[in-house]
Design a protein around this motif. Structure first.
Motif, PDB file in Angstrom:
ATOM      1  N   THR A 175       0.832  -1.210   0.000  1.00 24.62           N
ATOM      2  CA  THR A 175       0.000   0.000   0.000  1.00 24.62           C
ATOM      3  C   THR A 175       0.860   1.250   0.000  1.00 24.62           C
ATOM      4  O   THR A 175       0.589   2.228  -0.708  1.00 24.62           O
ATOM      5  N   ILE A 176       1.911   1.218   0.790  1.00 21.18           N
ATOM      6  CA  ILE A 176       2.807   2.374   0.847  1.00 21.18           C
ATOM      7  C   ILE A 176       3.471   2.602  -0.501  1.00 21.18           C
ATOM      8  O   ILE A 176       3.584   3.740  -0.983  1.00 21.18           O
ATOM      9  N   SER A 177       3.889   1.493  -1.138  1.00 19.83           N
ATOM     10  CA  SER A 177       4.534   1.643  -2.453  1.00 19.83           C
ATOM     11  C   SER A 177       3.547   2.161  -3.498  1.00 19.83           C
ATOM     12  O   SER A 177       3.895   2.994  -4.348  1.00 19.83           O
ATOM     13  N   ASP A 178       2.266   1.678  -3.437  1.00 18.48           N
ATOM     14  CA  ASP A 178       1.252   2.156  -4.394  1.00 18.48           C
ATOM     15  C   ASP A 178       0.971   3.637  -4.194  1.00 18.48           C
ATOM     16  O   ASP A 178       0.846   4.402  -5.170  1.00 18.48           O
ATOM     17  N   SER A 179       0.832   4.064  -2.959  1.00 18.48           N
ATOM     18  CA  SER A 179       0.569   5.483  -2.693  1.00 18.48           C
ATOM     19  C   SER A 179       1.732   6.347  -3.166  1.00 18.48           C
ATOM     20  O   SER A 179       1.532   7.448  -3.703  1.00 18.48           O
ATOM     21  N   ALA A 180       2.928   5.849  -3.022  1.00 24.87           N
ATOM     22  CA  ALA A 180       4.085   6.610  -3.504  1.00 24.87           C
ATOM     23  C   ALA A 180       4.054   6.738  -5.027  1.00 24.87           C
ATOM     24  O   ALA A 180       4.375   7.799  -5.592  1.00 24.87           O
ATOM     25  N   ALA A 181       3.625   5.657  -5.715  1.00 29.28           N
ATOM     26  CA  ALA A 181       3.540   5.714  -7.183  1.00 29.28           C
ATOM     27  C   ALA A 181       2.476   6.711  -7.637  1.00 29.28           C
ATOM     28  O   ALA A 181       2.670   7.470  -8.604  1.00 29.28           O
ATOM     29  N   VAL A 182       1.327   6.732  -6.941  1.00 29.20           N
ATOM     30  CA  VAL A 182       0.255   7.679  -7.290  1.00 29.20           C
ATOM     31  C   VAL A 182       0.728   9.115  -7.115  1.00 29.20           C
ATOM     32  O   VAL A 182       0.468   9.997  -7.962  1.00 29.20           O
ATOM     33  N   GLN A 183       1.405   9.375  -6.032  1.00 31.08           N
ATOM     34  CA  GLN A 183       1.898  10.728  -5.794  1.00 31.08           C
ATOM     35  C   GLN A 183       2.900  11.150  -6.861  1.00 31.08           C
ATOM     36  O   GLN A 183       2.901  12.304  -7.321  1.00 31.08           O
ATOM     37  N   SER A 184       3.752  10.208  -7.268  1.00 30.28           N
ATOM     38  CA  SER A 184       4.709  10.557  -8.328  1.00 30.28           C
ATOM     39  C   SER A 184       4.000  10.854  -9.649  1.00 30.28           C
ATOM     40  O   SER A 184       4.392  11.765 -10.398  1.00 30.28           O
ATOM     41  N   MET A 185       2.913  10.118  -9.964  1.00 29.39           N
ATOM     42  CA  MET A 185       2.140  10.388 -11.184  1.00 29.39           C
ATOM     43  C   MET A 185       1.491  11.771 -11.133  1.00 29.39           C
ATOM     44  O   MET A 185       1.475  12.513 -12.126  1.00 29.39           O
ATOM     45  N   LYS A 186       0.956  12.124  -9.981  1.00 25.15           N
ATOM     46  CA  LYS A 186       0.340  13.445  -9.834  1.00 25.15           C
ATOM     47  C   LYS A 186       1.366  14.550 -10.050  1.00 25.15           C
ATOM     48  O   LYS A 186       1.088  15.568 -10.697  1.00 25.15           O
ATOM     49  N   LYS A 187       2.546  14.343  -9.507  1.00 26.83           N
ATOM     50  CA  LYS A 187       3.599  15.343  -9.685  1.00 26.83           C
ATOM     51  C   LYS A 187       3.960  15.502 -11.157  1.00 26.83           C
ATOM     52  O   LYS A 187       4.174  16.616 -11.653  1.00 26.83           O
ATOM     53  N   LYS A 188       4.028  14.371 -11.862  1.00 20.21           N
ATOM     54  CA  LYS A 188       4.349  14.443 -13.293  1.00 20.21           C
ATOM     55  C   LYS A 188       3.278  15.195 -14.073  1.00 20.21           C
ATOM     56  O   LYS A 188       3.571  16.003 -14.972  1.00 20.21           O
ATOM     57  N   LYS A 189       2.002  14.945 -13.747  1.00 16.66           N
ATOM     58  CA  LYS A 189       0.907  15.652 -14.430  1.00 16.66           C
ATOM     59  C   LYS A 189       0.977  17.153 -14.178  1.00 16.66           C
ATOM     60  O   LYS A 189       0.763  17.977 -15.079  1.00 16.66           O
ATOM     61  N   LYS A 190       1.260  17.528 -12.943  1.00 22.97           N
ATOM     62  CA  LYS A 190       1.380  18.954 -12.625  1.00 22.97           C
ATOM     63  C   LYS A 190       2.504  19.599 -13.415  1.00 22.97           C
ATOM     64  O   LYS A 190       2.381  20.726 -13.919  1.00 22.97           O
ATOM     65  N   LYS A 191       3.610  18.886 -13.533  1.00 26.71           N
ATOM     66  CA  LYS A 191       4.724  19.427 -14.308  1.00 26.71           C
ATOM     67  C   LYS A 191       4.335  19.631 -15.772  1.00 26.71           C
ATOM     68  O   LYS A 191       4.693  20.628 -16.401  1.00 26.71           O
ATOM     69  N   LYS A 192       3.591  18.661 -16.340  1.00 23.32           N
ATOM     70  CA  LYS A 192       3.160  18.784 -17.741  1.00 23.32           C
ATOM     71  C   LYS A 192       2.243  19.993 -17.929  1.00 23.32           C
ATOM     72  O   LYS A 192       2.344  20.737 -18.916  1.00 23.32           O
ATOM     73  N   LYS A 193       1.306  20.200 -16.993  1.00 20.68           N
ATOM     74  CA  LYS A 193       0.402  21.355 -17.087  1.00 20.68           C
ATOM     75  C   LYS A 193       1.179  22.661 -17.039  1.00 20.68           C
ATOM     76  O   LYS A 193       0.897  23.614 -17.779  1.00 20.68           O
ATOM     77  N   ARG A 194       2.158  22.722 -16.163  1.00 19.25           N
ATOM     78  CA  ARG A 194       2.970  23.937 -16.073  1.00 19.25           C
ATOM     79  C   ARG A 194       3.711  24.200 -17.373  1.00 19.25           C
ATOM     80  O   ARG A 194       3.815  25.346 -17.835  1.00 19.25           O
TER      81      ARG A 194
END
Length: 358
Positions: A313-332
């Motif tokens: 669960t901890i590893s999955d949550s870390a992967a989700v957070q990294s995906m969100k960060k990547k999306k934010k970077k793309k929007k910027r």
């Protein structure tokens, strides 16, 4: 091992109840080790269990041996101690025909012997030790050493102090008699030594030495034996029927021996307490782990699954957070590109108007 042999030789054979107790304790602890050591999933646990088993065996042996030595020392200290030999007859009155006593005095004799050292003695013994080799028919050499008695003389003797005397019978059979003898080197011709020795073929003497052992007049001795009266009514010290006949040399040697035994017993008991304390500490340190590992295996496996799930669960949550960060970077990045395009279009329009005006 030294103390065990010392106790057996000086006091007698240790009671038979100790050996079964030690064997039972050892077998029980080995059984625990075999049961507990069946699971090798944790390599540290079998080592800890073996150490605990050995320490427990050591604690049991030290305690039993210390208790036995202390019991024997207390028994010896409670034996009737005759301070003055003249009072020995007071204890052998009425129905009392024999009694276990501790008597001390100096060696005396009406007909002493003359030893080769010029001293008066009551017991003289000459021995020789020969180192030799024998050549066999095959040519091999065998080296051996041989101790044998040359001669032995003894006269009747007694113990005496300022108040009286008492005869000692069969003192040679007492434990410690050889230790109280004084030894002196002798120079005896080889012809006299080997005249009674049967020599096989190929016999060759390498070296030899002789010594004389003597119990001198005036030596201070202490006997632990049985006081009885002979047919003539004289008091004598003899070997007890069911106990060891003991002798010690020097003044106060008996008291030193008893105190030495008690000190050794305390040391053994102290070692047993140290080993027991270490075993208890090891049990406290590894007790919880032992129970969870061997008595609750299902709970242990369940906890393993829970840990794996939580880690996943901890590893999955870390992967989700990294995906969100990547999306934010793309929007910027997209916003920046749009802003650049707008600025570029404005600059082109302004340049176009300038050219038209020209």
């Amino acid at each position: 091992m030294y103390f065990l042999n010392d106790v057996v030789s000086d006091i007698g054979v240790i009671d038979s109840f100790i050996i079964p107790d030690v064997i039972s304790l050892y077998l029980a602890l080995i059984a625990v080790e075999v049961r507990a050591g069946g699971d090798n999933s944790d390599p540290a646990m079998p080592t800890v269990i073996k150490a605990a088993v050995y320490l427990s065996c050591g604690a049991g042996v030290f305690y039993l041996l210390g208790r036995e030595i202390k019991r024997r020392a207390n028994y010896l200290s409670n034996i009737l101690r005759v301070i003055e030999l003249k009072r020995l007859g007071d204890y052998l009155q009425g129905d009392t025909t024999n009694i276990l006593v501790v008597v001390s005095g100096k060696v005396g004799s009406a007909e002493p012997l003359n030893c080769k050292q010029g001293l008066l003695s009551v017991f003289v013994e000459e021995k020789a030790k020969v180192h030799f080799e024998i050549k066999l028919e095959s040519g091999h050499l065998i080296k051996r050493s041989l101790n044998y008695l040359l001669q032995q003389n003894e006269t009747s003797w007694y113990l005496e102090d300022n108040t009286g005397r008492v005869n000692v019978v069969e003192a040679e059979s007492a434990v410690g008699f050889r230790d109280i003898l004084n030894k002196y080197p002798l120079n005896i011709p080889s012809s006299e030594i080997f005249k009674k020795l049967v020599k096989p073929e190929g016999f060759k003497v390498l070296k030899y030495c002789c010594h004389e052992s003597a119990l001198n007049i005036g030596a201070s001795l202490t006997f632990v034996g049985e006081a009885v009266r002979d047919k003539a009514g004289n008091i004598m010290i003899q070997r007890p029927k069911d106990l060891s006949f003991l002798v010690f040399g020097g003044e106060g040697s008996f008291n030193k021996m008893v105190s030495h035994r008690k000190a050794n017993a305390e040391i053994y008991i102290f070692f047993s307490k140290v080993c027991g304390t270490i075993v208890v500490a090891m049990a406290i340190m590894y007790g919880v782990h032992f129970v969870r590992k061997f008595l609750l295996p299902f709970e242990w496996e369940k906890n393993k699954d829970l840990r794996k799930r939580s880690e996943k669960t901890i590893s999955d949550s870390a992967a989700v957070q990294s995906m969100k960060k990547k999306k934010k970077k793309k929007k910027r990045k997209k916003k920046k590109m749009k802003m650049k395009m707008k600025i570029k279009m404005k600059m082109n329009l302004q340049l176009h108007f300038v050219l038209l005006n020209l």
